[in-house]
Motif scaffolding. Structure first.
Motif, PDB file in Angstrom:
ATOM      1  N   TYR A 129       0.789  -1.233   0.000  1.00 32.79           N
ATOM      2  CA  TYR A 129       0.000   0.000   0.000  1.00 32.79           C
ATOM      3  C   TYR A 129       0.827   1.292   0.000  1.00 32.79           C
ATOM      4  O   TYR A 129       0.310   2.354  -0.335  1.00 32.79           O
ATOM      5  N   ASN A 131       2.922   2.640  -1.886  1.00 33.23           N
ATOM      6  CA  ASN A 131       3.013   3.383  -3.133  1.00 33.23           C
ATOM      7  C   ASN A 131       1.641   3.768  -3.691  1.00 33.23           C
ATOM      8  O   ASN A 131       1.542   4.322  -4.769  1.00 33.23           O
ATOM      9  N   HIS A 132       0.602   3.483  -2.949  1.00 29.79           N
ATOM     10  CA  HIS A 132      -0.748   3.849  -3.372  1.00 29.79           C
ATOM     11  C   HIS A 132      -1.071   5.241  -2.832  1.00 29.79           C
ATOM     12  O   HIS A 132      -0.770   5.534  -1.668  1.00 29.79           O
ATOM     13  N   PRO A 133      -1.686   6.101  -3.642  1.00 28.41           N
ATOM     14  CA  PRO A 133      -1.930   7.476  -3.197  1.00 28.41           C
ATOM     15  C   PRO A 133      -2.912   7.614  -2.034  1.00 28.41           C
ATOM     16  O   PRO A 133      -2.851   8.595  -1.295  1.00 28.41           O
ATOM     17  N   GLU A 134      -3.793   6.629  -1.849  1.00 33.62           N
ATOM     18  CA  GLU A 134      -4.823   6.783  -0.824  1.00 33.62           C
ATOM     19  C   GLU A 134      -4.927   5.628   0.168  1.00 33.62           C
ATOM     20  O   GLU A 134      -5.416   5.805   1.266  1.00 33.62           O
ATOM     21  N   LYS A 135      -4.496   4.438  -0.221  1.00 31.10           N
ATOM     22  CA  LYS A 135      -4.701   3.267   0.629  1.00 31.10           C
ATOM     23  C   LYS A 135      -3.728   3.228   1.793  1.00 31.10           C
ATOM     24  O   LYS A 135      -2.581   3.633   1.693  1.00 31.10           O
TER      25      LYS A 135
END
Length: 152
Positions: A129, A131-135
């Motif tokens: 997660y 590198n995920h913008p929101e997770k």
């Protein structure tokens, strides 16, 4: 893995299962434990299968038969205590992996079948997660909860 490393790593997983089993007073069909160690951030969660239903730790009393089953103590203090112990175990896993020059999993999903006394562990070593913008780790844990629940 060397036998000593495997034994110590397994002991930490068993400790997580033990505290989650204690929380539910040994009254569950299965225990699900989510551990995340990513970008030096530690997160965890746990939920259960009780009476054939997947339930979050704070909703255990929603799935019992009130006429015969004793209520679970799902107080915030008890939940926090379990989470604290799991986090301590994840920290110990990280130190153990460093000590033995092993990669620390970024994600661990433990499933403990109470009746069979069997533990299944799934490990990931890639970024889940970060590198995920929101997770966040909480989002991933909730997705696993929903996945398990939909497969029941």
């Amino acid at each position: 893995m060397s036998k000593v490393f495997e034994d110590k790593f397994s002991e930490l997983q068993a400790d997580m299962v033990s505290i989650c089993l204690e929380y539910v007073e040994n009254r569950a069909d299965a225990i699900y434990i989510y551990c995340s160690f990513e970008e030096k951030t530690i997160s965890c969660d746990f939920f259960y299968c009780i009476n054939g239903k997947i339930v979050e730790r704070h909703k255990l009393n929603d799935v019992i038969d009130g006429t015969k089953d004793v209520q679970y103590d799902t107080s915030s203090e008890r939940q926090s205590g379990v989470l604290d112990i799991i986090i301590e175990d994840i920290e110990k896993m990280g130190k153990l992996c460093e000590e033995y020059d092993r990669d620390m999993p970024t994600e661990i999903k433990l499933i403990y079948n109470v009746a069979n006394n069997s533990l299944r562990a799934d490990y990931r070593y890639d970024i889940v997660y970060s590198n995920h913008p929101e997770k966040t780790a909480d989002d991933i844990s909730m997705e696993w909860f929903e996945e398990v629940k939909s497969n029941m």
